[in-house]
Design a protein around this motif. Sequence first.
Motif, PDB file in Angstrom:
ATOM      1  N   VAL A 186      69.547  46.876  36.463  1.00  0.00           N
ATOM      2  CA  VAL A 186      69.579  48.165  34.949  1.00  0.00           C
ATOM      3  C   VAL A 186      71.424  47.237  34.677  1.00  0.00           C
ATOM      4  O   VAL A 186      71.892  47.643  35.076  1.00  0.00           O
ATOM      5  N   LYS A 217      63.146  57.960  40.612  1.00  0.00           N
ATOM      6  CA  LYS A 217      63.690  57.584  41.983  1.00  0.00           C
ATOM      7  C   LYS A 217      64.951  57.982  42.957  1.00  0.00           C
ATOM      8  O   LYS A 217      65.696  58.651  43.042  1.00  0.00           O
ATOM      9  N   GLY A 275      66.265  52.831  45.237  1.00  0.00           N
ATOM     10  CA  GLY A 275      68.132  51.805  45.093  1.00  0.00           C
ATOM     11  C   GLY A 275      69.281  52.021  45.669  1.00  0.00           C
ATOM     12  O   GLY A 275      68.955  53.089  45.768  1.00  0.00           O
ATOM     13  N   ASP A 334      66.559  58.574  36.320  1.00  0.00           N
ATOM     14  CA  ASP A 334      66.712  57.861  37.581  1.00  0.00           C
ATOM     15  C   ASP A 334      67.186  59.164  38.849  1.00  0.00           C
ATOM     16  O   ASP A 334      67.287  60.330  38.182  1.00  0.00           O
ATOM     17  N   SER A 343      65.260  49.119  43.042  1.00  0.00           N
ATOM     18  CA  SER A 343      64.705  48.997  41.741  1.00  0.00           C
ATOM     19  C   SER A 343      65.745  49.515  40.894  1.00  0.00           C
ATOM     20  O   SER A 343      65.746  50.271  40.053  1.00  0.00           O
ATOM     21  N   HIS A 344      67.356  49.771  41.609  1.00  0.00           N
ATOM     22  CA  HIS A 344      68.033  50.019  40.851  1.00  0.00           C
ATOM     23  C   HIS A 344      69.620  49.653  41.389  1.00  0.00           C
ATOM     24  O   HIS A 344      69.964  50.453  42.411  1.00  0.00           O
ATOM     25  N   HIS A 371      68.378  58.395  31.953  1.00  0.00           N
ATOM     26  CA  HIS A 371      69.632  59.429  32.894  1.00  0.00           C
ATOM     27  C   HIS A 371      70.536  60.540  32.405  1.00  0.00           C
ATOM     28  O   HIS A 371      70.047  60.321  31.395  1.00  0.00           O
ATOM     29  N   ARG A 404      66.662  51.857  29.226  1.00  0.00           N
ATOM     30  CA  ARG A 404      67.463  52.722  29.431  1.00  0.00           C
ATOM     31  C   ARG A 404      67.658  53.544  28.624  1.00  0.00           C
ATOM     32  O   ARG A 404      68.898  52.745  27.585  1.00  0.00           O
ATOM     33  N   ASP A 418      71.832  51.591  44.046  1.00  0.00           N
ATOM     34  CA  ASP A 418      72.771  52.023  43.084  1.00  0.00           C
ATOM     35  C   ASP A 418      74.525  50.905  43.016  1.00  0.00           C
ATOM     36  O   ASP A 418      75.470  51.194  43.261  1.00  0.00           O
ATOM     37  N   SER A 431      66.611  56.857  44.398  1.00  0.00           N
ATOM     38  CA  SER A 431      68.254  57.029  44.522  1.00  0.00           C
ATOM     39  C   SER A 431      68.873  58.035  44.584  1.00  0.00           C
ATOM     40  O   SER A 431      69.265  59.246  43.848  1.00  0.00           O
ATOM     41  N   GLN A 459      63.032  54.250  30.938  1.00  0.00           N
ATOM     42  CA  GLN A 459      64.072  54.789  31.946  1.00  0.00           C
ATOM     43  C   GLN A 459      65.168  55.765  31.106  1.00  0.00           C
ATOM     44  O   GLN A 459      65.979  55.185  30.572  1.00  0.00           O
TER      45      GLN A 459
END
Length: 297
Positions: A75, A212, A250, A181, A31-32, A158, A125, A252, A214, A156
């Motif tokens: 992303v 996430k 994810g 994130d 997913s990332h 971050h 994002r 990344d 991740s 989304q």
Amino acid sequence: MNTPSQDTVVQTYLDLPRPPKLVLPANACDSHVHVFGPMSRFAYSPLRKNTPAEAPKEKLFALHKKMGITRCVIVQSITHGTDNAVVEDAIEAGGGRYLGVALVDINVTDGALKRLASRGFRAVRFNFMKHLAGGHGVADVLKLTPRLAALGMHLQVHFESTLVHTLGPALRHSAVPVVIDHMGRVDANLGEGHEDFQALMKLLDHPHLHVKVSGIDRVESTSRPGSGYPLGVKLAARLVENFPDQCVWGLDWPHPNHTHIPDDGELVDALSEIAPTPTQLEKLLVVNPQRLYQFPT
């Protein structure tokens, strides 16, 4: 590995990661990830802080085949700015198995959002990171969410870990689901009792907030390839255990703006500790991504 210069191309991923030992479930979703270039078709943004090596869709597809991953959410990165063409191209080539998250300006038009949604973008994002350009106030971002809701898109975000205390309460008022994130970029060396991680956990008491799991390789200040990232794994496992319906995962890839180059096979194998039961793994990699991103069936 990081450099502020645009003059040096920085290699950020392994060409030959080791094959994972863990067999992933059918329809497992990463997913990332990001895609970069090729620059001959998709120009890098002049506002980027550095120049990562090209990481085109063909390399991503080959990596996923090796890892046993069949679905993915790409992303958009600041490397390409708000020109989302590189991700749109990868979505189109992915045959319904690849979807996207876009970067947009805060004043994006309804027409532009509608077009993105029609091309397989499921979210937009926004960055609240000091080292990344294009930051916006959370109030302005939240004003955008009713427009996202009308298109079935979500938000989304971050952000720096310390911002969870101020951004978190605001994000509860989003009109759409919010995906955070990389475990909120908490410092795993401080442990799960630290106030930032506890604030993240409290935020996830609200079911429209998601995270996430991740970045296990990013949240440990002492992390290195081959270490297994035990501190990051511990936090990710706690999130999966406490919030089984709100976590996605994810790689990344291709690991931009990092302190080292992780091995993607090692990151996949860490899932055996992050989601140690078949039910947890199925939810993390299949059920939750399908609910959140709505892959075509």
